[in-house]
Scaffold this motif. Structure first.
Motif, PDB file in Angstrom:
ATOM      1  N   GLY A  39     -13.386  -3.631  -4.337  1.00  7.57           N
ATOM      2  CA  GLY A  39     -12.400  -4.017  -3.365  1.00  7.57           C
ATOM      3  C   GLY A  39     -11.042  -4.275  -3.888  1.00  7.57           C
ATOM      4  N   GLU A  40     -10.475  -3.252  -4.561  1.00 10.37           N
ATOM      5  CA  GLU A  40      -9.182  -3.408  -5.168  1.00 10.37           C
ATOM      6  C   GLU A  40      -7.912  -3.144  -4.173  1.00 10.37           C
ATOM      7  N   HIS A  41      -7.028  -4.204  -4.151  1.00 10.77           N
ATOM      8  CA  HIS A  41      -5.850  -3.967  -3.554  1.00 10.77           C
ATOM      9  C   HIS A  41      -6.180  -3.959  -2.003  1.00 10.77           C
ATOM     10  N   THR A  42      -7.244  -4.891  -1.477  1.00 10.06           N
ATOM     11  CA  THR A  42      -7.777  -5.105  -0.236  1.00 10.06           C
ATOM     12  C   THR A  42      -7.288  -6.431   0.095  1.00 10.06           C
ATOM     13  N   ASP A  43      -7.353  -7.372  -0.904  1.00 11.79           N
ATOM     14  CA  ASP A  43      -7.096  -8.923  -0.520  1.00 11.79           C
ATOM     15  C   ASP A  43      -6.074  -9.251   0.410  1.00 11.79           C
ATOM     16  N   TYR A  44      -4.709  -8.716  -0.013  1.00 10.73           N
ATOM     17  CA  TYR A  44      -3.557  -9.086   0.769  1.00 10.73           C
ATOM     18  C   TYR A  44      -3.568  -8.317   2.084  1.00 10.73           C
ATOM     19  N   ALA A 226       5.568  -2.079  -8.056  1.00  7.63           N
ATOM     20  CA  ALA A 226       4.710  -1.347  -7.390  1.00  7.63           C
ATOM     21  C   ALA A 226       4.029  -1.997  -6.397  1.00  7.63           C
ATOM     22  N   TYR A 227       3.383  -3.070  -6.903  1.00  9.07           N
ATOM     23  CA  TYR A 227       2.438  -4.091  -6.192  1.00  9.07           C
ATOM     24  C   TYR A 227       3.137  -4.569  -4.734  1.00  9.07           C
ATOM     25  N   ASN A 228       4.409  -5.035  -4.961  1.00 10.97           N
ATOM     26  CA  ASN A 228       5.200  -5.575  -3.816  1.00 10.97           C
ATOM     27  C   ASN A 228       5.493  -4.374  -2.758  1.00 10.97           C
TER      28      ASN A 228
HETATM   29  C1  GLA Z   1      -3.889  -8.658  -8.768  1.00 11.88           C
HETATM   30  C2  GLA Z   1      -3.724  -9.555  -7.665  1.00 11.88           C
HETATM   31  C3  GLA Z   1      -4.849  -9.744  -6.932  1.00 11.88           C
HETATM   32  C4  GLA Z   1      -5.108  -8.354  -6.192  1.00 11.88           C
HETATM   33  C5  GLA Z   1      -5.240  -7.401  -7.502  1.00 11.88           C
HETATM   34  C6  GLA Z   1      -5.434  -5.960  -6.817  1.00 11.88           C
HETATM   35  O1  GLA Z   1      -4.744  -8.864  -9.744  1.00 11.88           O
HETATM   36  O2  GLA Z   1      -3.482 -11.006  -8.192  1.00 11.88           O
HETATM   37  O3  GLA Z   1      -4.542 -10.694  -5.754  1.00 11.88           O
HETATM   38  O4  GLA Z   1      -4.267  -7.972  -5.119  1.00 11.88           O
HETATM   39  O5  GLA Z   1      -3.997  -7.196  -8.100  1.00 11.88           O
HETATM   40  O6  GLA Z   1      -6.720  -5.937  -5.922  1.00 11.88           O
END
Ligand code: GLA
Length: 387
Positions: A39-44, A226-228
């Motif tokens: 479950g990666e990059h799914t929380d937001y 990249a995250y943003n």
């Molecule tokens: C970082 C963030 C988490 C999540 C992961 C990707 O760890 O802090 O909230 O978004 O990246 O799954």
């Protein structure tokens, strides 16, 4: 097996060395790191995550003091001092802002925090994808609450720490890390619905594989920007479909709308939707011990993060490839934000011997970097410990 809740031998000496005080006057908090199974990059994106808390931790020791808050970081070898009621960002030292952020968030709710002497130490690798930041935030929050003799439900602590990181530190993280650190139970993964914030403990049965953290030693330089960017791409796609988050977009809608989205944005969405489906399948296969299939889900997750979400890097890909070359490895994937940091591998219990050494020895000449691989146990969440 090492008990992760046992106080480190040097804790008392470190506290007295730096503050000339004993543990008798102090609150002692253990706050774990986390590793996300799937479950990666799914929380937001309002999706699902499945982390465990690990048996590597941040320890926070705090005792009430007159006036200021003094924070010694053993890992950084630095002292930070700030004044309750006047908490500002420290532009020079990023680590200090995580503790300040939590104090700031507590002050927003309750007024000035008490003065305190605070020691931070532990055995959690810093800044490499096992949530040293969230671990420090939740640990510091419980320590300040303990010193103030206040109680707060752990999920409120987690939400407050996320707010502190978003608004004070300025990192737009989702909710996974703080929830995992605060709420996981030993021997279990935590299924978290990041939209409703409902949680479910998922038992890791005795036949579960051993999970390894495989730290690539590659710094996560691109991760923040990249995250943003990924967040913004996903939010714009959700809006395109008339929703607030991708949670409400179905695979059929996504396919039907494919031509209306930029190609790379379509792929971002495809990752998020397929990753949510993988989390659900993982729960089912874990329930019946179908660990081979679990390994395939890890492999599929990595491919999706690499090709569709494009947050992997050579070092993470090499680490996962090498892990898979080992006979006992069921699956491996990058974890966390990406662009460096850690991967994880699931290795059959009877085949763990030599895994870390073999993969580590093969990785070094391919990348010129000295990796760190270690097995982790699913440990309990953050807590004030008796001492
Ligand atoms: C970082 C963030 C988490 C999540 C992961 C990707 O760890 O802090 O909230 O978004 O990246 O799954």
């Amino acid at each position: 097996m090492r008990d992760p809740t046992q106080l480190p031998d040097n804790l008392s000496r470190l506290f007295s060395d730096h503050f000339d005080r004993t543990l008798d006057e102090a609150v002692v908090v253990r706050s774990p790191g986390r590793m996300n199974l799937l479950g990666e990059h799914t929380d937001y994106n309002g999706g699902f995550v499945l982390p465990i808390a690990i048996d590597r931790s941040t320890w926070v020791v705090a005792a009430p003091a007159e006036g200021q808050v003094r924070v010694w970081s053993e890992a950084r070898g630095e002292l930070d001092v700030f004044t309750p009621g006047q908490i500002h960002r420290d532009e020079g030292r990023l680590w200090a802002n995580y503790v300040r952020a939590v104090a700031w968030a507590l002050e927003e709710q309750f007024g000035p925090v008490p003065g305190a002497d605070v020691l931070i130490t532990g055995d959690l690798p810093l800044g490499s994808g096992v949530s040293s930041s969230a671990s420090l935030e939740v640990g510091a929050a419980l320590a300040f609450l303990g010193v103030a003799q206040r109680e707060m439900p752990l999920r409120d602590v987690a939400l407050m720490c996320q707010r502190a990181e978003n608004q004070f530190v300025g990192v737009q993280c989702g909710i996974m890390d703080q929830f995992a650190v605060a709420l996981c139970e030993a021997g279990h993964a935590l299924l978290l619905d990041c939209l409703s914030l409902e949680t479910q403990n998922v038992a890791l049965a005795g036949d579960a594989p051993v999970f390894f953290v495989c730290d690539t030693a590659k710094e996560r330089t691109l991760a923040a920007s990249a995250y943003n960017q990924r967040r913004a791409e996903c939010e714009s796609a959700a809006r395109h479909f008339g929703h607030e988050s991708l949670r409400h977009v179905t695979p059929e809608q996504l396919e039907a709308g494919k031509g209306e989205l930029p190609e790379h944005v379509y792929r971002r969405c495809r990752h998020v939707l397929s990753e949510n489906a993988r989390v659900h399948e993982a729960i089912a296969v874990m329930g019946c011990g179908a660990w081979e299939r679990f390994g395939e889900l890890l492999q599929a997750s990595h491919a999706s993060l690499r090709d569709d979400y494009e947050v992997s890097c050579d070092e993470l890909n090499i680490m996962c490839e090498l892990a898979m070359e080992h006979d006992g490895c069921l699956g491996a994937r990058m974890v966390g934000a990406g662009f460096g940091g850690c991967a994880m591998a699931a290795v059959r219990r009877e085949a763990v011997s030599g895994f870390a050494e073999t993969v580590g020895a093969a990785y070094q000449p391919r990348t010129g970097l000295q990796p760190r691989l270690f097995a982790v146990q699913a440990a309990g969440g953050a807590a004030i410990l008796p001492h």
